[in-house]
Write an enzyme that holds these catalytic residues in place. Structure first.
Site, PDB file in Angstrom:
ATOM      1  CE  LYS A  20      -3.265  -0.874  -0.848  1.00  0.00           C
ATOM      2  NZ  LYS A  20      -3.693  -1.506  -2.025  1.00  0.00           N
ATOM      3  CG  HIS A  67       4.263  -5.984  -1.460  1.00  0.00           C
ATOM      4  ND1 HIS A  67       4.582  -4.728  -1.660  1.00  0.00           N
ATOM      5  CD2 HIS A  67       2.956  -6.197  -1.633  1.00  0.00           C
ATOM      6  CE1 HIS A  67       3.313  -4.249  -2.525  1.00  0.00           C
ATOM      7  NE2 HIS A  67       2.319  -5.145  -2.455  1.00  0.00           N
ATOM      8  CB  SER A  99      -3.507   2.560   2.273  1.00  0.00           C
ATOM      9  OG  SER A  99      -3.789   1.905   1.084  1.00  0.00           O
TER      10      SER A  99
HETATM   11  P1  A3P Z   1      -4.956   4.930  -0.594  1.00  0.00           P
HETATM   12  O1  A3P Z   1      -5.894   3.416   0.044  1.00  0.00           O
HETATM   13  O2  A3P Z   1      -4.623   5.559   0.542  1.00  0.00           O
HETATM   14  O3  A3P Z   1      -5.974   5.462  -1.513  1.00  0.00           O
HETATM   15  P2  A3P Z   1      -0.307  -0.379  -3.683  1.00  0.00           P
HETATM   16  O4  A3P Z   1      -0.260   0.066  -5.371  1.00  0.00           O
HETATM   17  O5  A3P Z   1       1.019  -0.225  -3.143  1.00  0.00           O
HETATM   18  O6  A3P Z   1      -1.052  -1.209  -3.237  1.00  0.00           O
HETATM   19  O7  A3P Z   1      -0.825   1.041  -3.018  1.00  0.00           O
HETATM   20  C1  A3P Z   1      -2.282   1.519  -3.231  1.00  0.00           C
HETATM   21  C2  A3P Z   1      -2.466   3.094  -2.516  1.00  0.00           C
HETATM   22  O8  A3P Z   1      -1.917   3.998  -3.676  1.00  0.00           O
HETATM   23  C3  A3P Z   1      -3.947   3.310  -2.458  1.00  0.00           C
HETATM   24  O9  A3P Z   1      -4.045   4.315  -1.400  1.00  0.00           O
HETATM   25  C4  A3P Z   1      -3.927   3.900  -3.642  1.00  0.00           C
HETATM   26  O10 A3P Z   1      -5.261   4.671  -3.862  1.00  0.00           O
HETATM   27  C5  A3P Z   1      -2.787   4.776  -3.966  1.00  0.00           C
HETATM   28  N1  A3P Z   1      -2.633   5.171  -5.465  1.00  0.00           N
HETATM   29  C6  A3P Z   1      -2.618   4.416  -6.574  1.00  0.00           C
HETATM   30  N2  A3P Z   1      -2.419   5.062  -7.734  1.00  0.00           N
HETATM   31  C7  A3P Z   1      -2.230   6.540  -7.198  1.00  0.00           C
HETATM   32  C8  A3P Z   1      -1.885   7.432  -7.796  1.00  0.00           C
HETATM   33  N3  A3P Z   1      -1.906   7.338  -9.261  1.00  0.00           N
HETATM   34  N4  A3P Z   1      -1.578   8.570  -7.076  1.00  0.00           N
HETATM   35  C9  A3P Z   1      -2.105   8.674  -5.869  1.00  0.00           C
HETATM   36  N5  A3P Z   1      -2.107   7.624  -5.257  1.00  0.00           N
HETATM   37  C10 A3P Z   1      -2.249   6.343  -5.866  1.00  0.00           C
END
Ligand code: A3P
Length: 302
Positions: free
Chosen positions: A54, A115, A145
């Site tokens: 996340k 991860h 998240s």
């Molecule tokens: P939130 O749950 O806080 O919105 P991962 O890809 O490591 O699983 O992380 C997911 C997190 O990154 C989520 O956070 C998601 O919304 C956010 N995320 C994904 N794409 C993004 C972008 N283009 N800009 C900002 N945050 C992004």
């Protein structure tokens, strides 16, 4: 991974069993496959995107893919994010493809995702001197998240109540272990290896500057026009609606976006909408102890 096969997958308790691999909580499926994962053969031209869960992995993947394809949108929509960049340790029961199968079938140059904490990274990545992009995000936003992700993703254990989840996260009793050890472990490695260590908050603050860091690290040159195109198409609001990046092609039996969307808030500071003042103070006290010795600093808002 075939979506047809995914649709046939009936999740039951066995997918949610967890166990430790060298003290780090993993799914049992990963643990059972651990020998193969540990012995994965990386190649010198592999690029690895590593992160704690996340932290902004999918976002970084999309930026990298757009750079590698010189901003060609159709190319970047050739497949789901999880098929474009194999998630090396993610193990599913046959006949579903695991990350290792996808990686082994993929022609080079490959971009892979993990991860794993640094100490559990298959040693061939270090030996082959692969380039690694690590993305880190402040603990409180990561926790929030991860909590919502664990509610909507039926392949990871249920997070329990918010209060229970804060304690599990602090104790590192969540999949892939302790956030604190993860960010510190990779931070220590960056002085010895080719690691670009990025921060989610910096990417949000100034995507152009951070994409330029990635370009330099990958030794790529693109025009200003392509750079602007990448900034636009990897913004949260655009990625949120991109089915090849937002995980909505998975069946709801695996990810239920009506519980919480994968692309949820996409901003630093959302923790303030979740932590009470007392929880935040308690969290900070524990944080100071765990991070005291480290030179690593995070911003919890921008
Ligand atoms: P939130 O749950 O806080 O919105 P991962 O890809 O490591 O699983 O992380 C997911 C997190 O990154 C989520 O956070 C998601 O919304 C956010 N995320 C994904 N794409 C993004 C972008 N283009 N800009 C900002 N945050 C992004």
């Amino acid at each position: 991974m075939s979506l047809e096969k995914m649709r046939d997958l009936h999740l039951d308790g066995k997918y949610l069993e967890t166990t430790e691999v060298n003290g780090i909580l993993m799914t049992k499926l990963i643990s059972d496959n651990w020998d193969k994962i540990w012995n994965f053969q990386a190649k010198p031209d592999d690029l690895l995107i590593a992160s704690y869960a996340k932290a902004g992995t999918t976002w970084t993947q999309e930026i990298v893919d757009m750079i590698q394809n010189n901003g060609d949108l159709l190319m970047c929509q050739r497949a789901n994010t999880f098929d474009r960049h194999p998630f090396i340790e993610w193990t599913l029961p046959p006949p579903l493809n695991s990350g290792l199968d996808l990686a082994n079938e993929m022609p080079s140059p490959r971009t892979l995702k993990t991860h794993l904490p640094a100490q559990l990274l298959p040693p061939s990545f270090w030996k082959e001197n692969c380039k690694i992009i690590y993305v880190a995000r402040n603990a409180k936003d990561c926790l929030v998240s991860y909590y919502h992700f664990s509610r909507m993703n039926k392949m990871v254990p249920d997070p329990g109540t918010w209060e229970e989840y804060i304690e599990a996260f602090k104790a590192g009793k969540v999949l892939w272990g302790s956030w604190y050890d993860h960010v510190k472990g990779w931070w220590a490695k960056k002085d010895q290896h080719r690691i670009l260590y990025l921060f989610y908050e910096d990417m949000k603050e100034d995507p152009k500057r951070e994409i330029q860091k990635i370009l330099k690290f990958l030794e790529k040159d693109i025009t200003e026009e392509v750079l602007n195109k990448i900034i636009y198409h990897t913004s949260f609001d655009v990625m949120k609606h991109n089915p090849m990046a937002n995980y909505t092609t998975l069946p709801t039996s695996i990810m239920d976006h009506s519980i919480s969307p994968f692309m949820r808030k996409g901003m630093p500071g959302d923790w303030k909408n979740h932590f009470t003042v007392a929880q935040s103070e308690e969290f900070d006290k524990d944080y100071q102890k765990k991070m005291a010795e480290s030179t690593l600093t995070f911003r919890t808002e921008i």
